[in-house]
Design a protein around this motif. Structure first.
Motif, short mmCIF file in Angstrom:
data_model
loop_
_atom_site.label_atom_id
_atom_site.label_comp_id
_atom_site.label_asym_id
_atom_site.label_seq_id
_atom_site.Cartn_x
_atom_site.Cartn_y
_atom_site.Cartn_z
N LYS A 129 -51.72 73.58 54.74
CA LYS A 129 -50.21 73.63 54.85
C LYS A 129 -49.37 73.12 53.66
CE LYS A 129 -48.98 73.44 59.57
NZ LYS A 129 -48.30 72.68 60.67
N ILE A 130 -50.14 72.31 52.73
CA ILE A 130 -49.44 71.81 51.53
C ILE A 130 -49.00 72.80 50.45
CG2 ILE A 130 -49.38 70.25 49.89
CD1 ILE A 130 -51.11 68.35 51.46
N GLU A 131 -50.25 73.56 50.30
CA GLU A 131 -49.78 74.75 49.33
C GLU A 131 -49.23 75.90 50.01
OE1 GLU A 131 -49.91 76.84 45.93
OE2 GLU A 131 -50.14 74.82 46.34
N LEU A 132 -49.15 76.16 51.28
CA LEU A 132 -48.35 76.95 51.97
C LEU A 132 -47.24 76.76 52.11
CD1 LEU A 132 -48.71 79.66 53.48
CD2 LEU A 132 -48.99 78.35 55.66
N ALA A 133 -46.74 75.63 52.32
CA ALA A 133 -45.23 75.03 52.22
C ALA A 133 -44.81 75.21 50.81
CB ALA A 133 -45.08 73.60 52.44
N ARG A 134 -45.22 74.88 49.68
CA ARG A 134 -44.99 75.30 48.52
C ARG A 134 -44.73 76.64 48.15
NH1 ARG A 134 -49.46 71.94 46.26
NH2 ARG A 134 -48.92 69.78 46.08
N ARG A 135 -45.61 77.30 48.63
CA ARG A 135 -45.23 78.89 48.32
C ARG A 135 -44.13 79.63 49.19
NH1 ARG A 135 -51.08 82.03 46.86
NH2 ARG A 135 -52.02 80.07 45.62
N THR A 136 -44.30 78.82 50.41
CA THR A 136 -43.22 79.40 51.29
C THR A 136 -41.68 79.23 50.70
OG1 THR A 136 -44.68 79.24 53.16
CG2 THR A 136 -42.26 79.29 53.65
N VAL A 137 -41.56 77.82 50.39
CA VAL A 137 -40.34 77.59 49.59
C VAL A 137 -39.76 78.37 48.62
CG1 VAL A 137 -38.98 75.81 48.31
CG2 VAL A 137 -40.09 75.34 50.29
N VAL A 138 -41.02 78.58 47.66
CA VAL A 138 -40.40 79.46 46.23
C VAL A 138 -40.23 80.83 46.78
CG1 VAL A 138 -41.76 80.48 44.05
CG2 VAL A 138 -41.89 77.88 44.95
N LEU B 290 -43.89 81.50 58.33
CA LEU B 290 -45.31 81.93 58.34
C LEU B 290 -46.05 81.56 59.57
CD1 LEU B 290 -46.03 81.58 54.49
CD2 LEU B 290 -45.26 83.53 55.68
N ARG B 291 -46.61 82.71 60.22
CA ARG B 291 -47.19 82.24 61.52
C ARG B 291 -48.64 82.96 61.78
NH1 ARG B 291 -42.47 84.94 65.09
NH2 ARG B 291 -41.88 86.47 63.30
N ASP B 292 -49.53 82.80 62.58
CA ASP B 292 -50.61 83.32 62.86
C ASP B 292 -50.57 84.79 63.30
OD1 ASP B 292 -52.53 81.19 62.13
OD2 ASP B 292 -52.29 80.25 64.10
N ARG B 293 -49.44 85.16 64.30
CA ARG B 293 -49.23 86.42 64.47
C ARG B 293 -47.70 86.70 64.39
NH1 ARG B 293 -50.30 83.68 69.09
NH2 ARG B 293 -48.56 83.53 70.64
N ARG B 294 -47.28 87.85 64.17
CA ARG B 294 -45.92 88.16 64.09
C ARG B 294 -44.83 88.02 65.38
NH1 ARG B 294 -43.34 91.01 59.99
NH2 ARG B 294 -41.43 91.81 60.47
N SER B 295 -45.88 88.16 66.63
CA SER B 295 -45.09 88.31 67.71
C SER B 295 -44.99 86.81 68.46
CB SER B 295 -45.57 89.38 68.50
OG SER B 295 -44.95 89.38 69.94
N TYR B 296 -44.16 86.36 68.56
CA TYR B 296 -44.21 85.19 69.62
C TYR B 296 -45.01 84.05 69.16
CZ TYR B 296 -43.54 82.38 73.77
OH TYR B 296 -43.43 81.35 75.02
N ALA B 297 -44.97 83.43 67.93
CA ALA B 297 -45.66 82.47 67.68
C ALA B 297 -44.85 81.47 67.02
CB ALA B 297 -47.04 82.99 66.69
N PHE B 298 -45.47 80.21 67.11
CA PHE B 298 -44.66 79.02 66.25
C PHE B 298 -45.20 78.89 64.96
CE2 PHE B 298 -44.42 78.00 70.92
CZ PHE B 298 -43.16 77.69 71.09
N ALA B 299 -44.20 78.53 64.06
CA ALA B 299 -44.28 78.55 62.74
C ALA B 299 -45.70 77.60 62.33
CB ALA B 299 -43.17 78.20 62.06
N LEU B 300 -46.38 77.93 61.29
CA LEU B 300 -47.35 77.09 60.64
C LEU B 300 -46.64 76.40 59.66
CD1 LEU B 300 -50.48 79.46 60.04
CD2 LEU B 300 -50.35 77.24 61.52
N VAL B 301 -45.66 77.18 58.69
CA VAL B 301 -44.76 76.65 57.88
C VAL B 301 -43.50 77.68 57.96
CG1 VAL B 301 -44.03 76.16 55.51
CG2 VAL B 301 -46.40 75.59 56.26
N SER B 302 -42.28 77.19 57.94
CA SER B 302 -40.98 77.89 57.73
C SER B 302 -40.13 77.32 56.71
CB SER B 302 -40.31 78.23 59.19
OG SER B 302 -39.78 76.97 59.49
N ALA B 303 -39.24 78.12 56.23
CA ALA B 303 -38.28 77.48 55.11
C ALA B 303 -37.00 78.32 55.35
CB ALA B 303 -38.64 77.84 53.50
N ALA B 304 -36.06 77.41 55.52
CA ALA B 304 -34.52 77.51 55.27
C ALA B 304 -33.88 77.43 54.16
CB ALA B 304 -33.82 77.13 56.59
N CYS B 305 -33.79 78.59 53.34
CA CYS B 305 -33.13 78.49 51.91
C CYS B 305 -31.72 79.19 51.73
CB CYS B 305 -34.21 78.86 50.99
SG CYS B 305 -35.68 77.83 50.80
N ALA B 306 -30.94 78.19 51.12
CA ALA B 306 -29.72 78.80 50.88
C ALA B 306 -29.26 78.36 49.49
CB ALA B 306 -28.61 78.36 51.97
#
Length: 331
Positions: A309-318, A231-247
């Motif tokens: 970011k705290i709530e965003l991180a939770r939602r990103t993981v889910v 999740l980032r401010d724009r889709r193209s060439y932006a660093f993550a506000l929050v990201s999740a790698a889940c397996a």
């Protein structure tokens, strides 16, 4: 840009000899981060040791069934490699989510491991920064801190690690192989990057005279059920506000094991094995994923501008766990 010596290494021994004994000497390969830092005056190496001619571009299956990736493999080549796409799609997704096609064509695996924070105070040499000048202060703590860390921070630094690739490697429990004057050693991905503590100028546990030669991915049962969500401010060439790698390893409808790593929230890719252990034996379900996400962000500390970011991180993981489990089509 400051004057510097340049040396093109012919082999690993030559590279290590050329870097040793010169204060501020740096290895350079793709240069996609280091050259930016030099142009801004953030990095001022006295010598650059060019390692692009070292034989570190091999991608091969190991005897144990894992994957060996040379440190000079380009990010684009790794993302599209058939073995990576077939066996480690999580890594391919993370690589393709990072930077731009032009940068991925130049950036190397080793350089990606070592890239530095994009904190604006770090890049602005007119401001204090403990990471750039230890002891000078951290203006981000009281300043503009929307992009900064919510986990693992210290009073010295609240910067975040910027890599997408490293978040996937953390979830896949990769091992980093390095070579130095004392020989070769292997560093678990969980131990490679550091939290800031009292020494935020040190991003990794790598010694200044050690060279990353490869990463190794162990055999994993996660190829069918994984997701990298950024999740980032724009889709193209932006660093993550929050990201999740889940397996997930799912058999007979139940989760046998899980791996979760967060990006954009800490000084290193963020994992908590306790959160992953909660999912073992569970049916894939939103409630179970929410419980794991809550443990993962437990103890998060918001600054003035980044509490979202705290709530965003939770939602990103889910959301990422749902996509990995096949409960929701990938967006």
């Amino acid at each position: 840009m400051n004057p510097f010596e340049y040396h093109r290494a012919t082999d690993a021994a030559d590279a290590l000899h050329s870097i040793g004994g010169v204060d501020g000497a740096r290895f350079i390969a793709g240069g996609t981060n280091l050259l930016d830092l030099m142009k801004e005056g953030v990095a001022r190496p006295a010598r650059l040791v060019d390692i692009t001619h070292l034989p570190l571009r091999e991608v091969r299956v190991t005897e144990s069934g894992g994957l060996h990736v040379g440190a000079l493999v380009r990010n684009a080549d790794l993302a599209w490699h058939p073995e990576v796409q077939r066996r480690y799609p999580l890594l391919s997704e993370a690589l393709l989510a990072g930077a731009s096609p032009q940068l991925r064509n130049m950036a190397t695996v080793g350089g990606n491991l070592l890239q530095r924070t994009r904190c604006y105070y770090f890049y602005d040499i007119a401001t204090p920064c403990n990471k750039r000048a230890p002891g000078s202060g951290c203006p981000a703590i009281e300043g503009l801190n929307r992009i900064h860390a919510i986990l693992g921070t210290s009073e010295q630094c609240v910067a975040v690690h910027p890599s997408d690739m490293c978040v996937a490697l953390a979830a896949l429990e990769a091992v980093v192989h390095v070579q130095g004057p004392q020989g070769e050693r292997s560093i678990a991905m969980a131990d490679f990057h550091r939290l800031p503590g009292d020494a935020p100028e040190r991003d990794t546990t790598l010694a200044a005279d050690e060279l990353v030669t490869a990463i190794e991915l162990p055999t994993q049962p996660f190829a069918r059920h994984s997701c990298y969500l950024k999740l980032r401010d724009r889709r193209s060439y932006a660093f993550a506000l929050v990201s999740a790698a889940c397996a997930l390893d799912i058999a007979q409808g139940r989760i046998r094991s899980a791996r979760i790593a967060l990006g954009g929230v800490a000084h290193k890719p963020w994992r908590r094995p306790g959160a992953e252990a909660l999912l073992a034996g569970q049916l894939p379900a939103v409630a179970a994923f929410e419980a794991a996400a809550a443990v993962l962000v437990e103890g998060a500390r918001a600054l003035e501008h980044n509490g979202f970011k705290i709530e965003l991180a939770r939602r990103t993981v889910v959301r990422a766990l749902m996509q990995a489990a096949g409960m929701e089509a990938a967006a």
